[in-house]
Design a protein around this motif. Structure first.
Motif, mmCIF file in Angstrom:
data_model
loop_
_atom_site.group_PDB
_atom_site.id
_atom_site.type_symbol
_atom_site.label_atom_id
_atom_site.label_comp_id
_atom_site.label_asym_id
_atom_site.label_seq_id
_atom_site.Cartn_x
_atom_site.Cartn_y
_atom_site.Cartn_z
ATOM 1 N N ARG B 54 -8.228 -50.957 -8.620
ATOM 2 C CA ARG B 54 -7.320 -50.256 -7.707
ATOM 3 C C ARG B 54 -7.793 -50.392 -6.266
ATOM 4 O O ARG B 54 -6.994 -50.557 -5.343
ATOM 5 N N GLU B 55 -9.104 -50.314 -6.105
ATOM 6 C CA GLU B 55 -9.659 -50.481 -4.758
ATOM 7 C C GLU B 55 -9.283 -51.865 -4.216
ATOM 8 O O GLU B 55 -8.850 -52.009 -3.069
ATOM 9 N N SER B 56 -9.443 -52.884 -5.070
ATOM 10 C CA SER B 56 -9.097 -54.243 -4.640
ATOM 11 C C SER B 56 -7.619 -54.347 -4.279
ATOM 12 O O SER B 56 -7.256 -54.976 -3.285
ATOM 13 N N LEU B 57 -6.782 -53.747 -5.104
ATOM 14 C CA LEU B 57 -5.343 -53.845 -4.840
ATOM 15 C C LEU B 57 -4.991 -53.179 -3.513
ATOM 16 O O LEU B 57 -4.178 -53.703 -2.741
ATOM 17 N N LEU B 58 -5.593 -52.045 -3.233
ATOM 18 C CA LEU B 58 -5.317 -51.365 -1.963
ATOM 19 C C LEU B 58 -5.731 -52.247 -0.787
ATOM 20 O O LEU B 58 -5.061 -52.308 0.237
ATOM 21 N N ARG B 59 -6.850 -52.928 -0.958
ATOM 22 C CA ARG B 59 -7.344 -53.787 0.105
ATOM 23 C C ARG B 59 -6.458 -55.033 0.252
ATOM 24 O O ARG B 59 -6.055 -55.414 1.350
ATOM 25 N N LEU B 60 -6.141 -55.662 -0.894
ATOM 26 C CA LEU B 60 -5.375 -56.914 -0.853
ATOM 27 C C LEU B 60 -3.938 -56.697 -0.402
ATOM 28 O O LEU B 60 -3.297 -57.610 0.115
ATOM 29 N N ALA B 61 -3.430 -55.491 -0.608
ATOM 30 C CA ALA B 61 -2.040 -55.215 -0.247
ATOM 31 C C ALA B 61 -1.947 -54.479 1.083
ATOM 32 O O ALA B 61 -0.957 -53.810 1.356
ATOM 33 N N ALA B 62 -2.970 -54.603 1.900
ATOM 34 C CA ALA B 62 -2.904 -54.002 3.237
ATOM 35 C C ALA B 62 -1.670 -54.551 3.966
ATOM 36 O O ALA B 62 -0.988 -53.845 4.692
ATOM 37 N N GLN B 63 -1.409 -55.831 3.765
ATOM 38 C CA GLN B 63 -0.148 -56.445 4.177
ATOM 39 C C GLN B 63 0.666 -56.671 2.910
ATOM 40 O O GLN B 63 0.094 -56.840 1.842
ATOM 41 N N PRO B 64 1.993 -56.686 3.034
ATOM 42 C CA PRO B 64 2.821 -56.888 1.841
ATOM 43 C C PRO B 64 2.386 -58.136 1.070
ATOM 44 O O PRO B 64 2.131 -59.182 1.670
ATOM 45 N N GLN B 65 2.298 -58.003 -0.223
ATOM 46 C CA GLN B 65 1.780 -59.078 -1.056
ATOM 47 C C GLN B 65 2.577 -59.120 -2.356
ATOM 48 O O GLN B 65 3.009 -58.090 -2.852
ATOM 49 N N SER B 66 2.766 -60.318 -2.890
ATOM 50 C CA SER B 66 3.540 -60.441 -4.118
ATOM 51 C C SER B 66 2.709 -60.029 -5.330
ATOM 52 O O SER B 66 1.480 -60.124 -5.325
ATOM 53 N N VAL B 67 3.396 -59.584 -6.359
ATOM 54 C CA VAL B 67 2.738 -59.218 -7.610
ATOM 55 C C VAL B 67 1.949 -60.404 -8.161
ATOM 56 O O VAL B 67 0.819 -60.256 -8.631
ATOM 57 N N ALA B 68 2.534 -61.606 -8.063
ATOM 58 C CA ALA B 68 1.850 -62.799 -8.584
ATOM 59 C C ALA B 68 0.524 -63.023 -7.866
ATOM 60 O O ALA B 68 -0.512 -63.269 -8.492
ATOM 61 N N GLU B 69 0.548 -62.920 -6.530
ATOM 62 C CA GLU B 69 -0.685 -63.143 -5.788
ATOM 63 C C GLU B 69 -1.721 -62.059 -6.074
ATOM 64 O O GLU B 69 -2.913 -62.353 -6.212
ATOM 65 N N LEU B 70 -1.258 -60.830 -6.164
ATOM 66 C CA LEU B 70 -2.201 -59.744 -6.448
ATOM 67 C C LEU B 70 -2.871 -59.944 -7.804
ATOM 68 O O LEU B 70 -4.078 -59.788 -7.943
ATOM 69 N N ALA B 71 -2.075 -60.311 -8.798
ATOM 70 C CA ALA B 71 -2.639 -60.524 -10.135
ATOM 71 C C ALA B 71 -3.688 -61.631 -10.093
ATOM 72 O O ALA B 71 -4.776 -61.503 -10.665
ATOM 73 N N ALA B 72 -3.360 -62.718 -9.383
ATOM 74 C CA ALA B 72 -4.286 -63.850 -9.319
ATOM 75 C C ALA B 72 -5.555 -63.467 -8.565
ATOM 76 O O ALA B 72 -6.665 -63.816 -8.974
ATOM 77 N N LEU B 73 -5.393 -62.746 -7.456
ATOM 78 C CA LEU B 73 -6.547 -62.435 -6.619
ATOM 79 C C LEU B 73 -7.458 -61.398 -7.278
ATOM 80 O O LEU B 73 -8.669 -61.426 -7.114
ATOM 81 N N VAL B 74 -6.869 -60.467 -8.020
ATOM 82 C CA VAL B 74 -7.688 -59.465 -8.704
ATOM 83 C C VAL B 74 -8.239 -60.031 -10.010
ATOM 84 O O VAL B 74 -9.211 -59.524 -10.553
ATOM 85 N N GLY B 75 -7.614 -61.093 -10.495
ATOM 86 C CA GLY B 75 -8.094 -61.719 -11.722
ATOM 87 C C GLY B 75 -7.703 -60.967 -12.983
ATOM 88 O O GLY B 75 -8.440 -60.943 -13.959
ATOM 89 N N LEU B 76 -6.540 -60.360 -12.949
ATOM 90 C CA LEU B 76 -6.045 -59.667 -14.138
ATOM 91 C C LEU B 76 -4.853 -60.424 -14.711
ATOM 92 O O LEU B 76 -4.097 -61.031 -13.969
ATOM 93 N N PRO B 77 -4.687 -60.368 -16.038
ATOM 94 C CA PRO B 77 -3.467 -60.934 -16.613
ATOM 95 C C PRO B 77 -2.243 -60.262 -15.981
ATOM 96 O O PRO B 77 -2.297 -59.085 -15.608
#
Lengths: 213, 119
Positions: B54-77
Motif C-alpha cells: 500500500r505504501e508503494s501504491l501511494l508513492r507510485l500513484a502520486a501522479q495518476p497511474q494506470s492499474v497495469a503500470e501499478l501492478a507491474a511496478l509493485v510486482g503483484l499479479p
C-alpha cells in the motif's frame, strides 16, 4: 487534498475526470500486439515504447477464481500468464498503451479483457509458421476489432510477398498487410500508423487520407 | 531453500517480514480495467510502512497511474493488484481518475497519427 467530498469513489461511479488534483487526465488508448508464441510481440512493444516494457502477470488456478478461495491456492495447479506492455505519450491529451497479448491459445480468457475498448490490433506473423497467427486473426475478425497483419521478417525466413501472405492467412482484401521488423522502431511505428489509418478507413471510407503504401 | 541461512554481515536495510496482504471483504474490482487510472489522495504516512504494498501504491500513484503500470511496478499479479487498489479506493486512499478507457473519437485518431509520425 482538494475536493474530498465532491467525488464518491464507488468503483462504478466513474468519479469524473476533473475531480482530482492534476486536472485533466489524458485519454488512454489501447492497441494490442498479438500473434503466436515467440513471434516478436514484446520486441515490437519495446521498440516503440518510451518506457522499458513492463511486465505484469496473472496467476490462474484451475479452480474458479473465487476471492475467498485464495487461501488454498498453493494446493491447486496454477498457471502464470505474463503480460508485457509499453507506453507512448502522444501528447498531453492522449497516451497510447501497447499490450502484447499472451501468445498461447489457452490464455483466451485474458484476451477478452485485453480486447475490451481496444482501438485495434497488430497481428504479428512469422512466415515460417504462419498458422500461429490464425487464432489471433480469428479472434479479431469475430469481434470486429480492426487489425493489420505485420509479417515479422526473421533471419533465414523465406521472403513471401504481401499477396502470398494474404492468401495464406485468408483475410479480407481491406485488411492491410505489411512487412515489418519488430526490432526496428521505424518499422514498428509504420505498423501502428497503418493500423490507425485502417481504423479511420473503416469508420468512414471517405475520410481515409490515402491508400496504404 | 535458504530459510536457515545466516543474516548477512552488512546492513540489509529495512527488514520487513513477508506478511500476507490483507484486504477486508471483497471490494468490487469490476470497475477497474488495465487502463483505469488512479491517483493517491495522500502521500504515504508513518503507519504505512507496515503495509509495504500500500505504501508503494501511494508513492507510485502520486501522479495518476494506470492499474497495469501499478501492478507491474509493485510486482503483484493483476488480480491481486486490482483487489488492493479497489480496497484502497474504498478506504479513500486512492481515487479513480477516469472510469475506463473510452473508444477514441476521430479527433483522437488524428492526434495519434500526428504523434506516431513525430516519433
Amino acid at each position: 487534498m482538494a475536493s474530498a467530498d465532491s467525488d464518491n469513489v464507488a468503483p462504478h461511479s466513474g468519479a469524473g475526470s476533473g475531480a482530482e488534483p492534476g486536472g485533466q487526465i489524458p485519454l488512454a488508448v489501447k492497441i494490442l500486439v498479438a500473434g503466436g508464441f515467440g513471434v516478436g510481440k514484446t520486441t515490437m512493444v519495446g521498440s516503440v515504447s518510451e518506457i522499458a516494457p513492463l511486465s505484469t502477470e496473472e496467476v490462474m488456478t484451475e479452480a474458479s477464481m473465487g476471492v475467498d478461495d485464495l487461501g488454498g491456492v498453493e494446493d491447486k495447479s496454477t498457471t502464470t500468464v505474463a503480460l508485457d506492455f509499453g507506453r507512448i505519450t502522444v501528447n498531453q491529451q492522449v497516451v497510447l498503451y501497447l499490450f502484447g497479448t499472451p501468445g498461447q491459445g489457452r490464455f483466451w480468457f485474458m484476451w477478452d479483457e485485453l480486447a475490451e475498448g481496444a482501438l485495434g490490433a497488430v497481428v504479428l506473423a512469422d512466415t515460417r509458421r504462419l498458422d500461429t497467427c490464425f487464432p489471433a486473426v480469428d479472434f479479431f475478425e469475430r469481434r470486429r476489432i480492426p487489425f493489420v497483419v505485420a509479417v515479422n521478417r526473421f533471419e533465414g525466413a523465406h521472403d513471401y510477398g504481401v499477396e502470398e501472405v494474404r492468401e495464406a492467412v485468408d483475410v479480407s482484401a481491406d485488411v492491410p498487410i505489411l512487412l515489418a521488423d519488430a526490432r526496428d522502431r521505424q518499422s514498428s511505428k509504420s505498423a501502428l500508423l497503418a493500423l490507425v489509418e485502417h481504423v479511420m478507413h473503416r469508420r468512414s471510407p471517405a475520410m481515409s487520407a490515402r491508400p496504404l503504401p | 531453500m535458504d530459510a536457515g541461512r545466516a543474516a548477512p554481515e552488512s546492513d540489509p536495510g529495512r527488514l520487513v517480514r513477508p506478511f500476507a496482504i490483507g484486504v477486508d471483504g471483497a471490494p468490487a474490482t469490476s470497475g477497474l480495467d488495465l487502463l483505469t487510472r488512479v491517483v493517491a489522495r495522500r502521500p504515504p504516512g508513518d503507519d504505512d510502512h507496515m503495509r509495504p504494498e500500500r505504501e508503494s501504491l501511494l508513492r507510485l500513484a502520486a501522479q495518476p497511474q494506470s492499474v497495469a503500470e501499478l501492478a507491474a511496478l509493485v510486482g503483484l499479479p493483476l488480480s491481486v493488484a486490482k483487489l488492493l487498489i479497489a480496497d484502497m479506493i474504498e478506504s479513500r486512499d486512492l481515487a479513480l481518475c477516469t472510469s475506463a478507457s473510452a473508444v477514441p473519437g476521430d479527433d483522437v485518431l488524428h492526434m495519434l497519427l500526428d504523434g506516431l509520425r513525430a516519433l
